[in-house]
Design a protein around this motif. Structure first.
Motif, PDB file in Angstrom:
ATOM      1  N   GLY A 151     -36.716  -1.717  18.453  1.00 57.94           N
ATOM      2  CA  GLY A 151     -35.382  -2.096  19.026  1.00 57.94           C
ATOM      3  C   GLY A 151     -35.664  -2.675  20.542  1.00 57.94           C
ATOM      4  O   GLY A 151     -34.673  -3.170  20.991  1.00 57.94           O
ATOM      5  N   LYS A 152     -36.883  -3.116  20.901  1.00 54.34           N
ATOM      6  CA  LYS A 152     -36.934  -3.708  22.177  1.00 54.34           C
ATOM      7  C   LYS A 152     -36.358  -4.974  22.333  1.00 54.34           C
ATOM      8  O   LYS A 152     -35.547  -5.206  23.155  1.00 54.34           O
ATOM      9  N   THR A 153     -36.722  -5.861  21.655  1.00 59.83           N
ATOM     10  CA  THR A 153     -36.141  -7.289  21.810  1.00 59.83           C
ATOM     11  C   THR A 153     -34.869  -7.437  21.402  1.00 59.83           C
ATOM     12  O   THR A 153     -34.053  -8.112  21.979  1.00 59.83           O
ATOM     13  N   THR A 154     -34.071  -6.528  20.326  1.00 61.49           N
ATOM     14  CA  THR A 154     -32.846  -6.370  20.189  1.00 61.49           C
ATOM     15  C   THR A 154     -31.898  -5.974  21.231  1.00 61.49           C
ATOM     16  O   THR A 154     -30.991  -6.734  21.899  1.00 61.49           O
ATOM     17  N   THR A 155     -32.590  -5.332  22.099  1.00 51.01           N
ATOM     18  CA  THR A 155     -32.088  -4.791  23.487  1.00 51.01           C
ATOM     19  C   THR A 155     -32.202  -5.996  24.538  1.00 51.01           C
ATOM     20  O   THR A 155     -31.165  -6.183  25.174  1.00 51.01           O
ATOM     21  N   ILE A 156     -33.174  -6.740  24.456  1.00 54.08           N
ATOM     22  CA  ILE A 156     -33.206  -7.766  25.566  1.00 54.08           C
ATOM     23  C   ILE A 156     -32.273  -8.767  25.118  1.00 54.08           C
ATOM     24  O   ILE A 156     -31.846  -9.446  25.944  1.00 54.08           O
ATOM     25  N   LYS A 157     -32.062  -8.999  23.908  1.00 51.06           N
ATOM     26  CA  LYS A 157     -31.377 -10.241  23.375  1.00 51.06           C
ATOM     27  C   LYS A 157     -30.006  -9.843  23.899  1.00 51.06           C
ATOM     28  O   LYS A 157     -29.217 -10.881  24.155  1.00 51.06           O
ATOM     29  N   ILE A 158     -29.450  -8.531  23.809  1.00 50.71           N
ATOM     30  CA  ILE A 158     -27.942  -8.225  24.213  1.00 50.71           C
ATOM     31  C   ILE A 158     -28.083  -8.397  25.571  1.00 50.71           C
ATOM     32  O   ILE A 158     -27.072  -8.782  25.991  1.00 50.71           O
ATOM     33  N   LEU A 159     -29.089  -8.077  26.310  1.00 54.15           N
ATOM     34  CA  LEU A 159     -28.844  -7.904  27.977  1.00 54.15           C
ATOM     35  C   LEU A 159     -28.653  -9.381  28.352  1.00 54.15           C
ATOM     36  O   LEU A 159     -27.991  -9.693  29.252  1.00 54.15           O
ATOM     37  N   THR A 160     -29.378 -10.279  27.712  1.00 51.06           N
ATOM     38  CA  THR A 160     -29.450 -11.531  28.139  1.00 51.06           C
ATOM     39  C   THR A 160     -28.181 -12.440  27.393  1.00 51.06           C
ATOM     40  O   THR A 160     -28.061 -13.735  28.045  1.00 51.06           O
ATOM     41  N   GLY A 161     -27.254 -11.763  26.834  1.00 52.22           N
ATOM     42  CA  GLY A 161     -26.090 -12.316  26.104  1.00 52.22           C
ATOM     43  C   GLY A 161     -26.418 -13.274  24.951  1.00 52.22           C
ATOM     44  O   GLY A 161     -25.671 -14.146  24.524  1.00 52.22           O
TER      45      GLY A 161
END
Length: 315
Positions: free
Chosen positions: A39-49
């Motif tokens: 779930g790392k990349t999904t988290t990062i994509k949510i963080l960056t909008g």
């Protein structure tokens, strides 16, 4: 600086994030660790909008990511794991293009761009075409691009993947410089020894949940507790084994000739008490020490598998 609470994201029937919470202190260099599919990349994509969550909240610098996206996006510089560049542009033209995206033009933009290129070691490459740069140089160029608007938070997804050891070293030095500038950095990486050296904080994610999070000192304390206690006995091994087998903090015992490897879950004070008990029983000990643990070992213990990890050791 960054606060995530109860983040959930579904792809069809599969849960990419299952109630993930994450807290990044201001000025931290936060290592975000997990196997592929955690779930790392999904988290990062949510963080960056770039992606919206199904549930949960994201707060960046006190601003709600869902209610104030323009405000939060301005605080972030993003270096993705795979990024495109404009190969037909020179390095200076590439930087000017992105400076213009942030409203920087003319002399102001040129000064800012040159300072950033110097910072990432590309100060002499302004007239080179992007297409002629090595992979490591392109990654440094994208880092410079991400810093153009002087963001408070830098989010990097696998920035050193595919780089040779020499180039990774150069990249680490740049990250240390950013840490000295008190930038808040979130760094996703599979290279665990690298994170151990660089990071002030660590978060380990597994199956869409945060399973361990804290400062590096807190994490290392947990690593040491999980590492075997090595007791080398000169005389009285059977007495020692009798005490260890009845001790409530002892989980496992392995015997290697005169050495006893103990899975001892007590803290340093409890270790000292155990040593005193052994000595009082007449056990003669010539070595009593924890084996040195590392971030790799605690990761394997927590996630219970190695799949998807790249554990790189440099000579």
């Amino acid at each position: 600086m960054v606060k995530i609470e109860g983040l959930k994201k579904m792809y069809g029937r599969a849960a990419a994030l299952d109630g993930l919470s994450m807290h990044v202190r201001e000025g931290a260099l936060y290592g975000f660790v997990g196997p592929n599919g955690a779930g790392k990349t999904t988290t990062i994509k949510i963080l960056t909008g770039l992606l919206l969550p199904d549930e949960g909240t994201v707060t960046i610098g006190g601003a709600d990511g869902a209610k104030e996206p323009e405000k939060t996006i301005k605080m972030i510089g993003y270096v993705p794991d795979f990024f495109g560049v404009y190969d037909n542009l020179k390095v200076s033209e590439y930087m000017e293009l992105f400076a213009a995206c942030y409203g920087l033009y003319g002399l102001t933009a040129r000064k800012r761009n040159m300072a950033l290129l110097e910072q990432v070691g590309l100060g002499e490459k302004g007239d080179y075409y992007v297409d002629g740069l090595s992979r490591g140089m392109k990654q440094r160029l994208c880092l410079a691009r991400a810093l153009i608007h002087d963001p408070a938070i830098l989010i990097m997804d696998e920035p050193t993947a595919g780089l040779d050891p020499g180039t990774r070293y150069e990249f680490r030095e740049i990250l240390k410089d950013l840490k000295d500038q008190e930038k808040t950095v979130v760094l996703s990486s599979h290279i665990l020894p690298e994170l151990s050296e660089l990071c002030t904080d660590i978060g380990i994610v597994e199956q869409g949940k945060m399973v361990l999070e804290g400062t590096m000192d807190e994490i290392l304390t947990q690593i040491n507790v999980r590492s075997p206690l090595m007791i080398s006995v000169y005389q009285g091994k059977e007495k020692a084994l009798g005490i260890l087998r009845s001790h409530p903090q002892v989980e496992t015992i392995a015997i290697r000739q005169n050495d006893i490897a103990v899975g001892f879950m007590g803290d340093q004070e409890e270790e000292a008490i155990l040593l005193g008990q052994l000595a009082a029983a007449g056990v003669m000990i010539y070595s009593f020490v924890r084996e040195r643990g590392n971030l790799e070992s605690v990761f394997m213990q927590i996630t219970n598998h190695e799949e998807g990890m790249v554990l790189i050791h440099e000579d």
